[in-house]
Scaffold this active site. Structure first.
Site, PDB file in Angstrom:
ATOM      1  N   HIS A 164      97.046 -52.520  33.468  1.00 31.29           N
ATOM      2  CA  HIS A 164      97.611 -51.528  34.738  1.00 31.29           C
ATOM      3  C   HIS A 164      96.579 -50.240  34.841  1.00 31.29           C
ATOM      4  O   HIS A 164      95.822 -50.154  34.155  1.00 31.29           O
ATOM      5  CB  HIS A 164      98.877 -50.716  34.251  1.00 31.29           C
ATOM      6  CG  HIS A 164      98.935 -50.079  33.035  1.00 31.29           C
ATOM      7  ND1 HIS A 164      98.742 -50.292  31.846  1.00 31.29           N
ATOM      8  CD2 HIS A 164      98.756 -48.830  32.848  1.00 31.29           C
ATOM      9  CE1 HIS A 164      98.915 -49.638  30.782  1.00 31.29           C
ATOM     10  NE2 HIS A 164      98.563 -48.494  31.410  1.00 31.29           N
TER      11      HIS A 164
ATOM     12  N   HIS B  96      91.400 -46.035  36.407  1.00 31.03           N
ATOM     13  CA  HIS B  96      90.843 -47.042  35.732  1.00 31.03           C
ATOM     14  C   HIS B  96      91.707 -48.074  35.175  1.00 31.03           C
ATOM     15  O   HIS B  96      93.007 -47.642  35.224  1.00 31.03           O
ATOM     16  CB  HIS B  96      89.993 -46.417  34.504  1.00 31.03           C
ATOM     17  CG  HIS B  96      91.027 -46.078  33.472  1.00 31.03           C
ATOM     18  ND1 HIS B  96      91.562 -44.533  33.748  1.00 31.03           N
ATOM     19  CD2 HIS B  96      91.474 -46.408  32.313  1.00 31.03           C
ATOM     20  CE1 HIS B  96      92.342 -44.365  32.776  1.00 31.03           C
ATOM     21  NE2 HIS B  96      92.488 -45.349  32.132  1.00 31.03           N
TER      22      HIS B  96
HETATM   23  P1  A2P Z   1      95.369 -45.465  30.157  1.00 33.46           P
HETATM   24  O1  A2P Z   1      95.689 -45.206  31.400  1.00 33.46           O
HETATM   25  O2  A2P Z   1      94.041 -45.093  30.018  1.00 33.46           O
HETATM   26  O3  A2P Z   1      95.624 -46.966  29.700  1.00 33.46           O
HETATM   27  P2  A2P Z   1     100.571 -44.497  25.189  1.00 33.46           P
HETATM   28  O4  A2P Z   1     100.522 -45.988  24.856  1.00 33.46           O
HETATM   29  O5  A2P Z   1      99.275 -43.926  24.546  1.00 33.46           O
HETATM   30  O6  A2P Z   1     101.513 -43.782  25.121  1.00 33.46           O
HETATM   31  O7  A2P Z   1     100.012 -44.387  26.697  1.00 33.46           O
HETATM   32  C1  A2P Z   1     100.514 -45.133  27.774  1.00 33.46           C
HETATM   33  C2  A2P Z   1      99.758 -45.319  28.864  1.00 33.46           C
HETATM   34  O8  A2P Z   1      99.397 -43.970  29.769  1.00 33.46           O
HETATM   35  C3  A2P Z   1      98.304 -45.636  28.731  1.00 33.46           C
HETATM   36  O9  A2P Z   1      98.309 -46.575  29.969  1.00 33.46           O
HETATM   37  C4  A2P Z   1      97.546 -44.470  28.721  1.00 33.46           C
HETATM   38  O10 A2P Z   1      96.052 -44.638  29.139  1.00 33.46           O
HETATM   39  C5  A2P Z   1      98.100 -43.608  29.494  1.00 33.46           C
HETATM   40  N1  A2P Z   1      98.475 -42.009  29.005  1.00 33.46           N
HETATM   41  C6  A2P Z   1      98.405 -41.855  27.669  1.00 33.46           C
HETATM   42  N2  A2P Z   1      98.441 -40.476  27.621  1.00 33.46           N
HETATM   43  C7  A2P Z   1      97.815 -39.967  28.835  1.00 33.46           C
HETATM   44  C8  A2P Z   1      97.559 -38.611  29.314  1.00 33.46           C
HETATM   45  N3  A2P Z   1      97.623 -37.469  28.570  1.00 33.46           N
HETATM   46  N4  A2P Z   1      97.177 -38.560  30.708  1.00 33.46           N
HETATM   47  C9  A2P Z   1      96.840 -39.670  31.462  1.00 33.46           C
HETATM   48  N5  A2P Z   1      97.438 -40.961  31.018  1.00 33.46           N
HETATM   49  C10 A2P Z   1      97.770 -41.210  29.730  1.00 33.46           C
END
Ligand code: A2P
Length: 222
Positions: free
Chosen positions: A69, A153
């Site tokens: 995603h 991304h």
């Molecule tokens: P990404 O979008 O790069 O894949 P987690 O499993 O760590 O709780 O994260 C859930 C999703 O949210 C993942 O897709 C992750 O990264 C994104 N994410 C986690 N923390 C943040 C943040 N502080 N800012 C933006 N996106 C985040």
């Protein structure tokens, strides 16, 4: 009402349809396997292993992180800054559940993450939070001066002990270097496009033809 207050998701984003997930996973795997065989990559292996003479098996170095995603807003069930405001934007309601095509314009690898850069359309940018790049400023100081959507991304994999949030930061780092005028050291014309090295284990493959991936705008509760 209390129920409404707890109804914010972990995050909003575009979720690749399953056929697109398979296609992108396949291309990513091909890319890391090929990268691993290149002399240019082997020359900089220290970036990944910390020691000379060591080997790295990139295919197994990165671990997959669930359904592919592109996160728009990380809400952390309402605890993240601006989560409520984001969810209240009428555009979110309007587009919720709709499918659009994500354009994956580059693949990148660092010692921490492997990901795909997403080039958002004007319409998709309506769903992009205004402060997404600025929020990365403490990790990537130049992030705030990059155009909105720069951070967009798809995380394809993370090294052991690395959280997926790192993927967007790694992408911003590379884009910040480009903005400073560093085009990277072009090392190889690959079948999919030009591969450039940005130092410190950062590799970017600019796709000649973007990968088009249909994706549904929705949210994830966990
Ligand atoms: P990404 O979008 O790069 O894949 P987690 O499993 O760590 O709780 O994260 C859930 C999703 O949210 C993942 O897709 C992750 O990264 C994104 N994410 C986690 N923390 C943040 C943040 N502080 N800012 C933006 N996106 C985040």
């Amino acid at each position: 009402a209390p129920l409404l207050e707890v109804s914010l998701p972990l995050y909003f984003g575009w979720f690749l349809l399953s056929s697109a997930q398979d296609k992108v996973k396949c291309m990513a795997l091909d890319f890391v396997k090929t990268l691993d065989t290149l002399d240019a990559f082997k020359k900089h292996l220290m970036d990944f292993t910390g020691k000379a003479e060591a080997e790295v098996d990139l295919e197994h170095y990165f671990k997959a992180k669930g359904a592919l995603h592109c996160t728009t807003k990380f809400c952390n069930y309402g605890k993240a800054d601006g989560a409520k405001e984001y969810a209240q934007n009428p555009a979110i309601k309007d587009f919720y559940g709709s499918v659009s095509e994500l354009s994956l314009s580059a693949l990148f690898v660092t010692p921490r993450t492997v990901g795909a850069r997403v080039s958002l359309t004007e319409e998709q940018l309506q769903l992009w939070p205004a402060d997404a790049e600025k929020e990365a400023e403490s990790a990537v100081p130049a992030a705030a001066s990059l155009p909105p959507g720069s951070r967009a991304h798809v995380t394809l994999g993370c090294a052991d002990g690395v959280e997926p949030v790192q993927t967007g930061l790694d992408l911003l780092e590379i884009l910040a270097l480009q903005q400073e005028g560093q085009q990277g050291e072009t090392v190889e014309e690959m079948e999919l496009g030009g591969l450039a090295y940005y130092g410190a284990g950062r590799w970017l493959l600019s796709l000649r033809e973007p990968i088009v991936a249909p994706a549904c705008f929705s949210s994830y509760y966990g």
